[in-house]
Design a protein around this motif. Sequence first.
Motif, PDB file in Angstrom:
ATOM      1  N   ARG A  54       0.856  -1.184   0.000  1.00 47.79           N
ATOM      2  CA  ARG A  54       0.000   0.000   0.000  1.00 47.79           C
ATOM      3  C   ARG A  54       0.891   1.232   0.000  1.00 47.79           C
ATOM      4  NH1 ARG A  54      -2.803  -3.406   3.734  1.00 47.79           N
ATOM      5  NH2 ARG A  54      -4.820  -3.953   2.897  1.00 47.79           N
ATOM      6  N   PRO A  55       0.500   2.340  -0.531  1.00 48.08           N
ATOM      7  CA  PRO A  55      -0.784   2.694  -1.126  1.00 48.08           C
ATOM      8  C   PRO A  55      -0.880   2.211  -2.561  1.00 48.08           C
ATOM      9  CG  PRO A  55       0.650   4.595  -1.187  1.00 48.08           C
ATOM     10  CD  PRO A  55       1.406   3.495  -0.471  1.00 48.08           C
ATOM     11  N   GLY A  56      -2.052   2.304  -3.115  1.00 41.46           N
ATOM     12  CA  GLY A  56      -2.324   1.772  -4.443  1.00 41.46           C
ATOM     13  C   GLY A  56      -2.045   2.728  -5.574  1.00 41.46           C
ATOM     14  N   PHE A  57      -0.861   3.291  -5.649  1.00 39.79           N
ATOM     15  CA  PHE A  57      -0.553   4.246  -6.715  1.00 39.79           C
ATOM     16  C   PHE A  57       0.243   3.636  -7.860  1.00 39.79           C
ATOM     17  CE2 PHE A  57      -0.881   7.128  -2.922  1.00 39.79           C
ATOM     18  CZ  PHE A  57      -2.157   7.562  -3.229  1.00 39.79           C
ATOM     19  N   GLY A  58       0.567   2.349  -7.776  1.00 40.38           N
ATOM     20  CA  GLY A  58       1.239   1.650  -8.867  1.00 40.38           C
ATOM     21  C   GLY A  58       0.229   0.815  -9.638  1.00 40.38           C
ATOM     22  N   LEU A  59       0.727  -0.098 -10.446  1.00 39.98           N
ATOM     23  CA  LEU A  59      -0.159  -0.999 -11.178  1.00 39.98           C
ATOM     24  C   LEU A  59      -0.858  -1.949 -10.207  1.00 39.98           C
ATOM     25  CD1 LEU A  59       2.039  -2.051 -14.240  1.00 39.98           C
ATOM     26  CD2 LEU A  59       0.141  -0.448 -14.206  1.00 39.98           C
ATOM     27  N   ALA A  60      -2.044  -2.354 -10.554  1.00 37.51           N
ATOM     28  CA  ALA A  60      -2.801  -3.291  -9.723  1.00 37.51           C
ATOM     29  C   ALA A  60      -2.076  -4.637  -9.642  1.00 37.51           C
ATOM     30  CB  ALA A  60      -4.193  -3.492 -10.313  1.00 37.51           C
ATOM     31  N   PRO A  61      -2.179  -5.343  -8.516  1.00 35.11           N
ATOM     32  CA  PRO A  61      -1.528  -6.639  -8.373  1.00 35.11           C
ATOM     33  C   PRO A  61      -1.931  -7.654  -9.441  1.00 35.11           C
ATOM     34  CG  PRO A  61      -2.252  -5.869  -6.241  1.00 35.11           C
ATOM     35  CD  PRO A  61      -2.817  -4.918  -7.266  1.00 35.11           C
ATOM     36  N   GLY A  62      -3.059  -7.462 -10.071  1.00 29.99           N
ATOM     37  CA  GLY A  62      -3.490  -8.352 -11.134  1.00 29.99           C
ATOM     38  C   GLY A  62      -2.559  -8.354 -12.339  1.00 29.99           C
ATOM     39  N   TYR A  63      -1.723  -7.338 -12.465  1.00 22.95           N
ATOM     40  CA  TYR A  63      -0.765  -7.248 -13.565  1.00 22.95           C
ATOM     41  C   TYR A  63       0.587  -7.883 -13.224  1.00 22.95           C
ATOM     42  CZ  TYR A  63      -3.975  -3.964 -15.751  1.00 22.95           C
ATOM     43  OH  TYR A  63      -5.079  -3.382 -16.322  1.00 22.95           O
ATOM     44  N   HIS A  64       0.713  -8.449 -12.035  1.00 23.34           N
ATOM     45  CA  HIS A  64       1.979  -9.009 -11.556  1.00 23.34           C
ATOM     46  C   HIS A  64       2.625  -9.946 -12.574  1.00 23.34           C
ATOM     47  CE1 HIS A  64       4.448 -11.943  -9.336  1.00 23.34           C
ATOM     48  NE2 HIS A  64       4.829 -10.887  -8.638  1.00 23.34           N
ATOM     49  N   ASP A  65       1.903 -10.954 -13.012  1.00 23.31           N
ATOM     50  CA  ASP A  65       2.462 -11.941 -13.942  1.00 23.31           C
ATOM     51  C   ASP A  65       2.830 -11.329 -15.286  1.00 23.31           C
ATOM     52  OD1 ASP A  65       2.185 -13.875 -12.001  1.00 23.31           O
ATOM     53  OD2 ASP A  65       0.296 -14.649 -12.799  1.00 23.31           O
ATOM     54  N   ALA A  75      16.227   3.755 -15.421  1.00 24.29           N
ATOM     55  CA  ALA A  75      16.596   3.343 -14.067  1.00 24.29           C
ATOM     56  C   ALA A  75      15.486   3.737 -13.095  1.00 24.29           C
ATOM     57  CB  ALA A  75      17.911   3.991 -13.662  1.00 24.29           C
ATOM     58  N   ILE A  76      15.267   2.917 -12.096  1.00 22.63           N
ATOM     59  CA  ILE A  76      14.273   3.222 -11.066  1.00 22.63           C
ATOM     60  C   ILE A  76      14.908   3.027  -9.689  1.00 22.63           C
ATOM     61  CG2 ILE A  76      12.269   2.661 -12.487  1.00 22.63           C
ATOM     62  CD1 ILE A  76      13.243   0.266  -9.858  1.00 22.63           C
ATOM     63  N   GLU A  77      14.263   3.586  -8.679  1.00 25.39           N
ATOM     64  CA  GLU A  77      14.743   3.482  -7.307  1.00 25.39           C
ATOM     65  C   GLU A  77      13.803   2.602  -6.493  1.00 25.39           C
ATOM     66  OE1 GLU A  77      15.272   7.318  -5.599  1.00 25.39           O
ATOM     67  OE2 GLU A  77      16.667   7.965  -7.165  1.00 25.39           O
ATOM     68  N   LYS A  78      14.350   2.011  -5.452  1.00 27.35           N
ATOM     69  CA  LYS A  78      13.557   1.207  -4.527  1.00 27.35           C
ATOM     70  C   LYS A  78      12.393   2.054  -4.016  1.00 27.35           C
ATOM     71  CE  LYS A  78      13.842  -1.234  -0.149  1.00 27.35           C
ATOM     72  NZ  LYS A  78      14.719  -1.680   0.942  1.00 27.35           N
ATOM     73  N   GLY A  79      11.205   1.488  -4.042  1.00 20.54           N
ATOM     74  CA  GLY A  79      10.028   2.195  -3.548  1.00 20.54           C
ATOM     75  C   GLY A  79       9.242   2.930  -4.612  1.00 20.54           C
ATOM     76  N   ASP A  80       9.749   2.971  -5.852  1.00 21.55           N
ATOM     77  CA  ASP A  80       8.994   3.591  -6.946  1.00 21.55           C
ATOM     78  C   ASP A  80       7.823   2.683  -7.319  1.00 21.55           C
ATOM     79  OD1 ASP A  80      10.736   5.718  -7.099  1.00 21.55           O
ATOM     80  OD2 ASP A  80      11.738   5.036  -8.925  1.00 21.55           O
ATOM     81  N   PRO A  81       6.656   3.264  -7.619  1.00 21.38           N
ATOM     82  CA  PRO A  81       5.544   2.428  -8.070  1.00 21.38           C
ATOM     83  C   PRO A  81       5.804   1.903  -9.473  1.00 21.38           C
ATOM     84  CG  PRO A  81       4.919   4.745  -8.085  1.00 21.38           C
ATOM     85  CD  PRO A  81       6.281   4.667  -7.488  1.00 21.38           C
ATOM     86  N   VAL A  82       5.364   0.693  -9.747  1.00 23.38           N
ATOM     87  CA  VAL A  82       5.498   0.108 -11.078  1.00 23.38           C
ATOM     88  C   VAL A  82       4.455   0.763 -11.983  1.00 23.38           C
ATOM     89  CG1 VAL A  82       5.338  -2.003 -12.443  1.00 23.38           C
ATOM     90  CG2 VAL A  82       6.303  -2.091 -10.136  1.00 23.38           C
ATOM     91  N   SER A  83       4.894   1.227 -13.153  1.00 22.50           N
ATOM     92  CA  SER A  83       3.988   1.837 -14.119  1.00 22.50           C
ATOM     93  C   SER A  83       4.378   1.399 -15.525  1.00 22.50           C
ATOM     94  CB  SER A  83       4.018   3.366 -14.005  1.00 22.50           C
ATOM     95  OG  SER A  83       5.319   3.839 -14.309  1.00 22.50           O
ATOM     96  N   TRP A  84       3.432   1.476 -16.438  1.00 21.76           N
ATOM     97  CA  TRP A  84       3.689   1.034 -17.812  1.00 21.76           C
ATOM     98  C   TRP A  84       4.742   1.893 -18.493  1.00 21.76           C
ATOM     99  CZ3 TRP A  84       2.414  -3.607 -18.095  1.00 21.76           C
ATOM    100  CH2 TRP A  84       1.195  -4.107 -17.646  1.00 21.76           C
ATOM    101  N   ASP A  85       4.878   3.165 -18.121  1.00 21.63           N
ATOM    102  CA  ASP A  85       5.821   4.041 -18.824  1.00 21.63           C
ATOM    103  C   ASP A  85       7.277   3.732 -18.527  1.00 21.63           C
ATOM    104  OD1 ASP A  85       5.627   5.039 -16.220  1.00 21.63           O
ATOM    105  OD2 ASP A  85       6.013   7.092 -16.843  1.00 21.63           O
ATOM    106  N   CYS A  86       7.565   2.930 -17.516  1.00 23.15           N
ATOM    107  CA  CYS A  86       8.952   2.562 -17.243  1.00 23.15           C
ATOM    108  C   CYS A  86       9.278   1.149 -17.730  1.00 23.15           C
ATOM    109  CB  CYS A  86       9.276   2.705 -15.750  1.00 23.15           C
ATOM    110  SG  CYS A  86       8.421   1.556 -14.687  1.00 23.15           S
ATOM    111  N   LEU A  87       8.324   0.472 -18.365  1.00 21.91           N
ATOM    112  CA  LEU A  87       8.503  -0.908 -18.811  1.00 21.91           C
ATOM    113  C   LEU A  87       8.355  -1.022 -20.321  1.00 21.91           C
ATOM    114  CD1 LEU A  87       6.217  -2.594 -16.156  1.00 21.91           C
ATOM    115  CD2 LEU A  87       8.696  -2.525 -16.129  1.00 21.91           C
ATOM    116  N   CYS A  88       9.004  -2.025 -20.906  1.00 18.21           N
ATOM    117  CA  CYS A  88       8.802  -2.345 -22.320  1.00 18.21           C
ATOM    118  C   CYS A  88       8.869  -3.859 -22.491  1.00 18.21           C
ATOM    119  CB  CYS A  88       9.809  -1.639 -23.219  1.00 18.21           C
ATOM    120  SG  CYS A  88      11.510  -2.103 -22.961  1.00 18.21           S
ATOM    121  N   GLU A  89       8.220  -4.335 -23.540  1.00 21.91           N
ATOM    122  CA  GLU A  89       8.206  -5.772 -23.841  1.00 21.91           C
ATOM    123  C   GLU A  89       9.584  -6.204 -24.304  1.00 21.91           C
ATOM    124  OE1 GLU A  89       5.685  -8.031 -23.708  1.00 21.91           O
ATOM    125  OE2 GLU A  89       4.211  -6.587 -23.002  1.00 21.91           O
ATOM    126  N   ASN A  90       9.958  -7.443 -23.989  1.00 19.38           N
ATOM    127  CA  ASN A  90      11.201  -8.004 -24.520  1.00 19.38           C
ATOM    128  C   ASN A  90      11.008  -8.402 -25.961  1.00 19.38           C
ATOM    129  OD1 ASN A  90      12.644  -7.708 -22.172  1.00 19.38           O
ATOM    130  ND2 ASN A  90      12.096  -9.709 -21.403  1.00 19.38           N
TER     131      ASN A  90
END
Length: 91
Positions: A54-65, A75-90
């Motif tokens: 908590r809090p729920g400011f990142g992606l929902a846990p349903g997106y975990h997998d 680069a990201i830091e510990k404690g940053d919320p996971v968001s689509w803009d920092c990720l890309c498909e392999n």
Amino acid sequence: LVEDCNTAHLAIQSEGLERAGSETFNRRFRRSLYFSKDLKSGHVISESDIKRVRPGFGLAPGYHDQVIGMTLQRAIEKGDPVSWDCLCEND
């Protein structure tokens, strides 16, 4: 009765994991995905790199997998919320 139940189920069925606008205030009480350590750009996300907190400011846990195996765009830091803009498909 079965037909009516199936019709009702289809009427309320949701395709995605998005929250309704009326739930915006309650986001802070829900869990979401956060990074559990500092990571460099290009890192492939593994199970140990994210956690549900908590809090729920990142992606929902349903997106975990879906997030596992994706690559960081920056680069990201510990404690940053996971968001689509920092990720890309392999590739």
